[in-house]
Design an enzyme around this catalytic site. Structure first.
Site, PDB file in Angstrom:
ATOM      1  N   CYS A 283      47.011  11.641 -38.589  1.00  0.00           N
ATOM      2  CA  CYS A 283      45.298  11.321 -38.964  1.00  0.00           C
ATOM      3  C   CYS A 283      44.532  11.436 -39.776  1.00  0.00           C
ATOM      4  O   CYS A 283      44.194  10.457 -40.070  1.00  0.00           O
ATOM      5  CB  CYS A 283      45.199  13.179 -38.238  1.00  0.00           C
ATOM      6  SG  CYS A 283      45.926  13.893 -39.573  1.00  0.00           S
ATOM      7  N   HIS A 347      43.940  18.726 -40.268  1.00  0.00           N
ATOM      8  CA  HIS A 347      43.293  17.861 -39.400  1.00  0.00           C
ATOM      9  C   HIS A 347      42.631  16.937 -40.367  1.00  0.00           C
ATOM     10  O   HIS A 347      42.187  17.413 -41.209  1.00  0.00           O
ATOM     11  CB  HIS A 347      43.441  18.163 -38.562  1.00  0.00           C
ATOM     12  CG  HIS A 347      42.981  17.124 -37.227  1.00  0.00           C
ATOM     13  ND1 HIS A 347      44.043  15.889 -37.417  1.00  0.00           N
ATOM     14  CD2 HIS A 347      41.960  16.132 -36.378  1.00  0.00           C
ATOM     15  CE1 HIS A 347      43.126  15.070 -36.132  1.00  0.00           C
ATOM     16  NE2 HIS A 347      41.929  15.596 -35.740  1.00  0.00           N
ATOM     17  N   ASP A 370      36.182  11.025 -35.044  1.00  0.00           N
ATOM     18  CA  ASP A 370      37.717  11.622 -34.731  1.00  0.00           C
ATOM     19  C   ASP A 370      38.862  10.726 -34.287  1.00  0.00           C
ATOM     20  O   ASP A 370      38.468  10.187 -32.720  1.00  0.00           O
ATOM     21  CB  ASP A 370      38.119  13.686 -34.150  1.00  0.00           C
ATOM     22  CG  ASP A 370      40.001  13.125 -34.662  1.00  0.00           C
ATOM     23  OD1 ASP A 370      40.646  12.614 -35.480  1.00  0.00           O
ATOM     24  OD2 ASP A 370      39.822  14.601 -34.554  1.00  0.00           O
ATOM     25  N   ASN A 410      35.852  26.391 -36.047  1.00  0.00           N
ATOM     26  CA  ASN A 410      35.387  27.800 -36.035  1.00  0.00           C
ATOM     27  C   ASN A 410      35.665  28.066 -34.635  1.00  0.00           C
ATOM     28  O   ASN A 410      35.371  29.614 -34.115  1.00  0.00           O
ATOM     29  CB  ASN A 410      34.188  28.344 -35.962  1.00  0.00           C
ATOM     30  CG  ASN A 410      33.716  29.234 -36.026  1.00  0.00           C
ATOM     31  OD1 ASN A 410      33.862  30.003 -37.349  1.00  0.00           O
ATOM     32  ND2 ASN A 410      32.281  29.234 -36.126  1.00  0.00           N
ATOM     33  N   ASP A 412      38.200  31.111 -32.315  1.00  0.00           N
ATOM     34  CA  ASP A 412      39.344  32.913 -32.709  1.00  0.00           C
ATOM     35  C   ASP A 412      40.229  32.293 -32.481  1.00  0.00           C
ATOM     36  O   ASP A 412      40.896  31.356 -31.311  1.00  0.00           O
ATOM     37  CB  ASP A 412      38.491  34.238 -32.047  1.00  0.00           C
ATOM     38  CG  ASP A 412      36.872  34.113 -33.094  1.00  0.00           C
ATOM     39  OD1 ASP A 412      36.773  33.580 -33.685  1.00  0.00           O
ATOM     40  OD2 ASP A 412      36.404  35.162 -31.524  1.00  0.00           O
TER      41      ASP A 412
END
Length: 713
Positions: A283, A347, A370, A410, A412
């Protein structure tokens, strides 16, 4: 007889200085300089005639700029400039049209100022000059300019979609050719030096070849939204003939190990020469190449590193881990047969800067793209551009891939345990709202710290409100409301408060070869005895979170008295882990415990990196420009084993092209040392980047500042 054009001169170096493209090696080529011009900006052209002087009353002269195989004025791939000596200036509202005016006429030469609109496609343009008499019945003479003309984006022009209002930042995000990429897990992440090298003579030709392989229409190559989406698709080779082959398993003998690269230039040069994908990248390598491509094209770009990054495979905005009744982690996701969620230690992707006319007002500026293949988007491995403002506000309905990026920073973290009494078959035993996206880092503009990380910039709040705030929860829940698969996971009730507290202590930095301990602190808050079953384990992992090799494991049962504290410790010795490390030397420790009386279950994990030595680059305080200078690269082998297949990679813009230096086998504890000769091309401060790789030890890096003073011109 119609005018005959003897030559066309584009003043490549003079125009380049005004267009801020004078550092491109193509421009500085002494034998055949190539023009690199920014769209939306005037440039000077001279036409010299062979047979007679130009007569404005009699002669018609047109300059025709063509792009692609089928140039078309309506599609924006053909620009026509009619020479009209009476037209001496151009109006700002004509920025959508090609324009030219005469600056000077002599007996055999016509000097003109040409303007190319700020929306034209980027890449190689051709030029024809048509001459005829003003009577249209006469024959037309055509002169073909036989050099390429590169047009690129212009972030200094407010009519270009990549315009950046704070122009001083363009020195960093467009013109800086050496930077840093933050790599490594939370706690030991460090800025790794990377030579972007966007001005090297191989870069623009490699980009043109990439776009030709991409399938993006020529007419679309002026739109930075489509350009950057295509770049994210083409830097990886997953479903096309892209630039880099991704690999994460540590087996790189038929290519170059990702950690051995010093920058983008040798990758793009090999891609251009072989016309095939280059092995291998990861990456952070993908993101370094993306930055090179974007900056070479005039698109402001920065590298972005997300420490503790989620890969949400089933679009639930959660990262789910499952455990059996015996507290063993399940090797698959029972609710997602197509794949499983994962957490990468870190990442790396890119932010690019542009207006977003396809979105409501306020969603322009930095956009995430990305190039690392994880999930397909519109059938291809590509991601973005996703507006950072849309990510921050949870606007999953906006183009492109906003939901995937929200989960990356973000989501959970939820843990589940087999529970036959539950209608779902699983009970949620733990939910961590703050684990994912711990820090999002990039390089601070106008700074470069050679020996540390003072130049890092925390941009986490660009991507999400501060963790723990009401705004952060609201933005995530806004995304959940618009994602059907996520609703089912977030609507589940939270577990009731339990009466035993567990805390897995984070590890400090561990030097390679040192012992370390896994420590869990337990506190019984109840006024009753508690019986605890606990499992502690350690293993090596790849930075993508994929397990490599188990190192050690310990299970235990014990009783705790009311209101008491307990500490569990598992010592891991160096001899247990050294042979089981994989590249980047990252280890994961896991802990899971169950309270028998209440069935309370807790699980936690921590990733950390074993620290390896840096390359010590030794050189004189000042070296002479244009002369051969010697420097030394050295470090000590930290392993208790022989290093084989050893190589140094060294590069630095203005100092030397990427150089590969083989080294003989290195005994345990021995000094690894090579000498390198460099001949600087420019005076001033330069940067040098070096890496070392072997079969047994990878990812040894070093950087140095080189002060070049006057010598031979």
């Amino acid at each position: 007889m119609a005018l005959e054009v003897e030559m066309v001169y584009l003043y490549p170096k003079e125009n380049a200085k005004l267009h801020k493209t004078d550092r491109y090696e193509l421009v500085q080529d002494e034998e055949a300089p190539t023009s690199v011009l920014r769209r939306g900006q005037k440039f000077t052209v001279a036409l010299r005639f062979l047979n007679r002087p130009y007569d404005s009353n009699m002669d018609a002269v047109r300059l025709i700029f063509n792009y692609g195989p089928n140039p078309n004025t309506i599609k924006g791939t053909r620009g026509v400039v009619q020479v009209d000596p009476t037209k001496k200036s151009f109006m700002d509202d004509e920025q959508k049209f090609w324009f030219g005016n005469v600056l000077q006429e002599t007996s055999d030469t016509l000097t003109m100022e040409i303007f190319a609109p700020p929306s034209i496609p980027v890449g190689i343009w051709g030029l024809q000059v048509e001459t005829s008499f003003r009577n249209p019945s006469q024959e037309v003479a055509i002169f073909e300019y036989d050099n390429d003309i590169f047009f690129i984006c212009n972030p200094w022009n407010c009519h270009d979609l990549v315009y950046m209002p704070e122009e001083r930042l363009l020195e960093e995000y467009v013109l800086t050719d050496v930077g840093k990429i933050w790599v490594g897990p939370l706690g030991t992440s460090k800025g790794r030096e990377w030579v972007f090298g966007q001005f090297d003579d191989c870069v623009l030709p490699a980009i043109v070849m990439m776009f030709e392989k991409s399938g993006l229409t020529h007419a679309s190559r002026g739109d930075p939204i489509k350009l950057t989406r295509t770049i994210s698709k083409m830097v990886n080779s997953n479903d096309d003939d892209g630039i880099l082959v991704g690999r994460w398993d540590g087996d790189y003998e038929d290519g170059t190990a990702p950690s051995a690269w010093t920058g983008s230039v040798p990758i793009l040069r090999e891609y251009l020469e072989t016309q095939s994908p280059v092995p291998y990248g990861q990456c952070w390598v993908f993101s370094g190449v993306v930055t090179t491509i974007c900056r070479a094209l005039g698109i402001p770009s920065r590298v972005v590193s997300n420490l503790v990054s989620a890969h949400d495979a089933n679009s639930t905005l959660t990262v789910d881990k499952y455990f059996t009744e015996e507290n063993e982690e399940m090797p698959f996701d029972p609710n997602n047969p197509m794949g499983e969620d994962s957490i990468w230690n870190y990442h790396v992707w890119n932010d690019v800067y542009m207006a977003r006319p396809d979105l409501p007002t306020g969603y322009g500026g930095w956009q995430a793209i990305d190039a690392t293949p994880q999930e397909t988007s519109d059938g291809f491995y590509q991601c973005g551009p996703a507006s950072l403002e849309a990510i921050k506000k949870g606007m999953v309905g906006f183009n492109y891939d906003v939901g995937f990026m929200i989960a990356s920073v973000n989501a959970d973290l939820m843990r589940w345990k087999v529970d036959k009494s539950n209608v779902l078959g699983y009970s949620r035993i733990y939910c961590n709202k703050y684990h994912i996206g711990r820090f999002i880092l990039t390089k601070q503009p106008f700074m470069y710290d050679y020996n540390g990380d003072k130049d890092k910039q925390d941009i986490t709040t660009y991507y999400k409100p501060k963790e723990g705030t009401k705004a952060e929860r609201l933005s995530l829940l806004n995304a959940v409301r618009c994602t059907e698969s996520a609703k089912r996971f977030y609507e589940l009730p939270n577990s009731e408060m339990e009466d035993v507290e567990f805390d897995l202590l984070d590890l400090d930095k561990i030097k390679i070869g040192e012992n370390f301990s896994i420590v869990v602190k337990i506190k019984n808050n109840s006024d009753k005895n508690r019986h605890i079953k606990c499992v502690l384990s350690a293993g090596s992992v790849y930075y993508t979170g994929v397990k490599a090799k188990p190192i050690t494991k310990q299970e235990g049962e014990f009783h705790m008295k009311p209101k008491s504290n307990e500490e569990l410790k598992l010592v891991v010795k160096a001899d247990e882990y050294l042979d089981k490390l994989v590249e980047y030397c990252i280890m994961k420790i896991n802990a899971i415990a169950t309270v028998t009386e209440t069935n309370q279950t807790w699980a936690d994990e921590d990733d950390f990196q074993v620290i390896k030595p840096n390359i010590d680059i030794r050189l004189p305080p000042q070296i002479l420009n244009g002369r051969s200078n010697m420097l030394t690269l050295r470090f000590v082998n930290p392993l208790k084993r022989v290093l084989t297949n050893c190589k140094f990679h060294v590069s630095g813009p203005g100092l030397l092209r990427n150089q590969i230096i083989p080294h003989s086998d290195v005994k345990p504890g021995a000094v690894v040392k090579v000498n390198v000769s460099i001949v600087p091309k420019f005076q001033g401060e330069q940067k040098l980047v070096a890496t070392f790789s072997s079969k047994e030890l990878l990812d040894i890096t070093g950087t140095a500042k080189v002060d070049v003073i006057g010598g031979e011109e």
